[in-house]
Design a protein around this motif. Structure first.
Motif, PDB file in Angstrom:
ATOM      1  N   PRO A   1       0.968  -1.077  -0.083  1.00 21.88           N
ATOM      2  CA  PRO A   1       0.106   0.134  -0.108  1.00 21.88           C
ATOM      3  C   PRO A   1       0.794   1.319   0.182  1.00 21.88           C
ATOM      4  O   PRO A   1       0.387   2.401  -0.724  1.00 21.88           O
ATOM      5  CB  PRO A   1      -0.656   0.048   1.541  1.00 21.88           C
ATOM      6  CG  PRO A   1      -0.886  -1.518   1.610  1.00 21.88           C
ATOM      7  CD  PRO A   1       0.381  -2.257   1.082  1.00 21.88           C
TER       8      PRO A   1
ATOM      9  N   ASP B   1       0.447   4.118  -2.851  1.00 17.10           N
ATOM     10  CA  ASP B   1       0.361   5.631  -2.452  1.00 17.10           C
ATOM     11  C   ASP B   1       1.512   6.393  -2.980  1.00 17.10           C
ATOM     12  O   ASP B   1       1.135   7.636  -3.283  1.00 17.10           O
ATOM     13  CB  ASP B   1       0.325   5.761  -0.839  1.00 17.10           C
ATOM     14  CG  ASP B   1      -1.021   5.145  -0.447  1.00 17.10           C
ATOM     15  OD1 ASP B   1      -2.082   5.544  -0.921  1.00 17.10           O
ATOM     16  OD2 ASP B   1      -0.975   4.783   0.982  1.00 17.10           O
TER      17      ASP B   1
ATOM     18  N   LEU C   1      -5.044   1.800   1.787  1.00 16.34           N
ATOM     19  CA  LEU C   1      -4.387   2.816   0.989  1.00 16.34           C
ATOM     20  C   LEU C   1      -4.916   4.137   1.692  1.00 16.34           C
ATOM     21  O   LEU C   1      -5.922   4.404   2.111  1.00 16.34           O
ATOM     22  CB  LEU C   1      -4.994   2.900  -0.417  1.00 16.34           C
ATOM     23  CG  LEU C   1      -4.327   1.926  -1.111  1.00 16.34           C
ATOM     24  CD1 LEU C   1      -4.869   2.064  -2.850  1.00 16.34           C
ATOM     25  CD2 LEU C   1      -2.816   1.853  -1.401  1.00 16.34           C
ATOM     26  N   THR C   2      -3.751   5.230   1.707  1.00 11.49           N
ATOM     27  CA  THR C   2      -4.230   6.386   2.459  1.00 11.49           C
ATOM     28  C   THR C   2      -4.929   7.383   1.395  1.00 11.49           C
ATOM     29  O   THR C   2      -5.655   8.221   1.722  1.00 11.49           O
ATOM     30  CB  THR C   2      -3.196   7.452   2.967  1.00 11.49           C
ATOM     31  OG1 THR C   2      -2.103   7.415   1.713  1.00 11.49           O
ATOM     32  CG2 THR C   2      -2.284   6.723   3.962  1.00 11.49           C
ATOM     33  N   THR C   3      -4.744   6.818   0.080  1.00  8.07           N
ATOM     34  CA  THR C   3      -5.598   7.576  -0.950  1.00  8.07           C
ATOM     35  C   THR C   3      -7.010   7.045  -1.510  1.00  8.07           C
ATOM     36  O   THR C   3      -7.559   7.341  -2.457  1.00  8.07           O
ATOM     37  CB  THR C   3      -4.595   7.528  -2.195  1.00  8.07           C
ATOM     38  OG1 THR C   3      -4.124   6.117  -2.662  1.00  8.07           O
ATOM     39  CG2 THR C   3      -3.186   8.316  -1.901  1.00  8.07           C
ATOM     40  N   LYS C   4      -7.335   6.079  -0.773  1.00  7.42           N
ATOM     41  CA  LYS C   4      -8.594   5.335  -1.001  1.00  7.42           C
ATOM     42  C   LYS C   4      -9.776   6.140  -1.146  1.00  7.42           C
ATOM     43  O   LYS C   4     -10.788   5.891  -2.334  1.00  7.42           O
ATOM     44  CB  LYS C   4      -9.051   4.017  -0.122  1.00  7.42           C
ATOM     45  CG  LYS C   4      -9.152   4.523   1.426  1.00  7.42           C
ATOM     46  CD  LYS C   4      -9.545   3.412   1.922  1.00  7.42           C
ATOM     47  CE  LYS C   4      -9.861   3.670   3.479  1.00  7.42           C
ATOM     48  NZ  LYS C   4      -8.556   4.258   4.211  1.00  7.42           N
TER      49      LYS C   4
END
Length: 225
Positions: free
Chosen positions: A30, A34, A60-63
């Protein structure tokens, strides 16, 4: 070594081959995904992400900024293109179990702005389901066919439609069919002439092959004017 040293993005690919780079998420952490998406955003680039399983997506931090489809395991990052028709590509799935691969092809084409027609569950075990929709399939100059088990459907379509047929053997099946090798061997050995074949479960590759065909046809049309 930092995460940024673990990848090099290919922003010039569209100018070379007419296809954008995609992020193959399988095997990537992940954090790596990212970082790739952050680098793309810094350049104002969009990305198609493939083989993004739900657990990796959830990490993910971008999900929250991804258009994610768990069936196809694909995601769009960045501003979406407008999907325009008419649909020139039919995506045919032999069985419902083949739909995830068909959806990967559909989503890849949608990411590039191409409308498609998805036709599912028309395999050879019930040919009436295919024959009732064959004229609809014939209306498309390119047909992507996803089929597992004995993968007979691409051969049947190869004998019924005049357009380009791109076969995608899938890993669906029991026993010797499990894993997709039997399906791959079947479509490679097809007696229907001119069928193109991509690797097992490679809906993305089939979509890219279809795009290359359409790009070639467009260039020929433009050259003849």
């Amino acid at each position: 070594m930092s995460i940024q040293d673990e990848f090099t993005l290919d922003f010039a690919r569209p100018e070379r081959i007419g296809l954008e780079e995609a992020v193959f998420a399988a095997g990537k952490s992940p954090a790596q995904i990212d970082a790739i998406l952050a680098a793309a955003e810094a350049r104002g680039a969009r990305f198609l992400v493939t083989r993004l399983d739900p657990d990796r997506f959830a990490a993910l931090t971008t999900k929250d900024r991804l258009d994610y489809c768990p069936v196809s395991r694909t995601a769009f990052f960045g501003e979406a293109r407008r999907v325009e028709g008419p649909a020139r590509i039919a995506i045919v799935a032999a069985g419902t179990s083949d739909v995830p691969v068909a959806r990967e092809a559909e989503r890849t084409l949608a990411y590039q702005g191409h409308a498609t027609t998805l036709i599912a569950d028309v395999g050879v075990a019930g040919l009436w389901r295919l024959t009732r929709r064959i004229e609809e399939i014939r209306a498309h100059p390119v047909v992507i066919c996803a089929a597992g088990m004995d993968a007979a459907l691409p051969s049947v379509l190869g004998g019924l439609v005049a357009g380009a047929v791109i076969a995608v053997p899938t890993s669906v099946g029991y026993g010797v069919a499990e894993g997709g090798r039997a399906a791959l061997d079947a479509v490679l050995a097809s007696c229907a002439p001119g069928i193109a074949v991509v690797n097992i479960d490679n809906g993305y590759g089939a979509a890219c092959a279809a795009l290359r065909l359409l790009h070639a046809a467009h260039r020929l049309t433009e050259a003849s004017r």
